[in-house]
Enzyme design. Structure first.
Site, PDB file in Angstrom:
ATOM      1  N   LEU A   1      20.697 -11.585  25.800  1.00 16.00           N
ATOM      2  CA  LEU A   1      20.081 -11.595  24.191  1.00 16.00           C
ATOM      3  C   LEU A   1      18.801 -10.455  23.727  1.00 16.00           C
ATOM      4  O   LEU A   1      17.779 -11.087  25.247  1.00 16.00           O
ATOM      5  CB  LEU A   1      19.252 -12.840  23.737  1.00 16.00           C
ATOM      6  CG  LEU A   1      18.822 -12.684  22.264  1.00 16.00           C
ATOM      7  CD1 LEU A   1      19.569 -12.222  21.037  1.00 16.00           C
ATOM      8  CD2 LEU A   1      17.889 -14.306  21.243  1.00 16.00           C
TER       9      LEU A   1
ATOM     10  N   HIS B   1       8.177 -18.050  29.597  1.00 11.30           N
ATOM     11  CA  HIS B   1       6.907 -17.155  28.791  1.00 11.30           C
ATOM     12  C   HIS B   1       7.123 -16.657  27.330  1.00 11.30           C
ATOM     13  O   HIS B   1       7.583 -17.169  27.035  1.00 11.30           O
ATOM     14  CB  HIS B   1       8.451 -16.431  29.645  1.00 11.30           C
ATOM     15  CG  HIS B   1       7.142 -14.727  29.995  1.00 11.30           C
ATOM     16  ND1 HIS B   1       7.214 -13.649  28.811  1.00 11.30           N
ATOM     17  CD2 HIS B   1       6.480 -13.593  30.929  1.00 11.30           C
ATOM     18  CE1 HIS B   1       6.391 -12.956  29.103  1.00 11.30           C
ATOM     19  NE2 HIS B   1       6.427 -12.988  30.849  1.00 11.30           N
TER      20      HIS B   1
END
Length: 347
Positions: free
Chosen positions: A128, A232
């Site tokens: 993605l 993250h």
């Protein structure tokens, strides 16, 4: 107009440009390498899959988000049909071991990491990436959630278990505290190199070099322990989208950066349970509302999806303009699959 469809070889240059933009985002997006041969092979795999020529181990669907006003590809997302059938698919299973001695009056539970192939054969959401200039107008959710709608339409082509690996924590210089504390000692290469080799399919070295015995978490550095199953910061929005559709963390992390793996049964996905099939009625004008809907033509080889805010009322009909119908390649009385972009409060 923004539309999602299958990737084709004519998109290669645009997809390569996106891979370069992804590289600017830092380490961890290795499923979109800056390598034209690998990207072309990804498109070929999609074509072969759609033609029924790919074995399950090689089957894959690569989608592109196209800005049709300028004929430019601005985003990609993908589904792997079944991972780990050609080469082992590795992650760590976070588990607990008990060390006890009645004689010493000691009872201690210890977190451990076991090298695992438990997700072998699962379908996987991956790859993605959206051009930063297009990270607006719900384009990111659109590009991600199209995959769920495709699975809902063609469930027999996918496995019952669906996973998605989330990018783990690394600092602004691309250093992973988890890798520095564990992987580096076995591989003697930096995090970027190991992650890239894994992302482009050269995973044999993992089996050759990773420890086969459980790793005791308490033996890792404080910094490494703190990031196990942490994402993250740039990945959090994408993860929230997946979790809103039914995926959740169930105790598996990446062997390189300890990012969490999200998973769900395909039968539990919102798109599977809430998408509706409606008949198209073409009109000159449509009433618009604040709610946005994914609308797909459910044509396997020529699959495409729009994000619209047409008023979808109770019943079996969806009013569409001629321009919308043409973009989806549907005609009057054809069926389309419809799903609200966001989960409705009454559902």
């Amino acid at each position: 107009m923004m539309i999602v469809r299958h990737a084709a070889h004519r998109d290669l240059d645009d997809i390569y440009r996106l891979a370069q933009r992804a590289g600017e985002s830092g380490i961890g997006l290795t499923s979109l390498p800056q390598n034209k041969e690998i990207l072309a092979a990804r498109i070929t795999r999609t074509t072969c899959t759609l033609e029924g020529l790919a074995e399950k181990a090689d089957a894959s669907y690569l989608f592109v988000l196209e800005d049709t006003t300028i004929q430019k590809i601005v985003g990609v997302s993908a589904i792997e049909v079944a991972v780990g059938l050609n080469e082992p698919f590795y992650n760590f299973r976070v588990a607990t071991q008990v060390h006890a001695s009645k004689a010493l009056n000691v009872y201690k539970t210890l977190d451990t990491l076991f090298l695992s192939n438990d997700h072998t054969g699962c379908s996987e959401l991956c790859t993605l990436f959206l051009d930063p200039e297009y990270r607006k107008n719900q384009n990111g959710k659109f590009l991600s959630k199209v995959r769920f709608l495709f699975i809902a339409a063609f469930r027999s082509f996918f496995e019952e278990r669906l996973i998605a690996e989330m990018r783990g924590f690394s600092d602004e210089n691309g250093h992973s505290p988890f890798w520095d504390s564990l992987g580096y000692h076995f591989f003697n290469m930096d995090f970027a190199a190991a992650d890239y080799l894994s992302g482009v399919g050269q995973k044999v070295f993992i089996a050759e070099l990773m420890p086969r015995f459980p790793v005791y978490v308490d033996l890792l550095s404080k910094e490494a322990r703190a990031v196990i199953a942490e994402m993250h910061p740039h990945t959090l929005p994408a993860a929230k989208v997946l979790m809103s559709e039914g995926l959740k963390y169930q105790g598996y992390v990446d062997i390189f950066d300890a990012g969490p793996t999200l998973e769900a049964k395909t039968s539990d996905l919102r798109a599977v349970n809430e998408s509706r099939l409606l008949k198209v009625k073409i009109v000159d004008q449509v009433e618009t509302v604040n709610i946005q809907y994914l609308v797909a033509n459910d044509q396997y080889k020529d699959y495409c999806v729009l994000l619209i805010n047409n008023n979808v009322q109770e019943g079996d009909t969806l009013l569409m303009t001629a321009q919308q119908a043409q973009a989806l390649n549907v005609s009057e009385q054809d069926q389309v699959r419809v799903l609200a972009l966001e989960k409705m409060e009454n559902n």
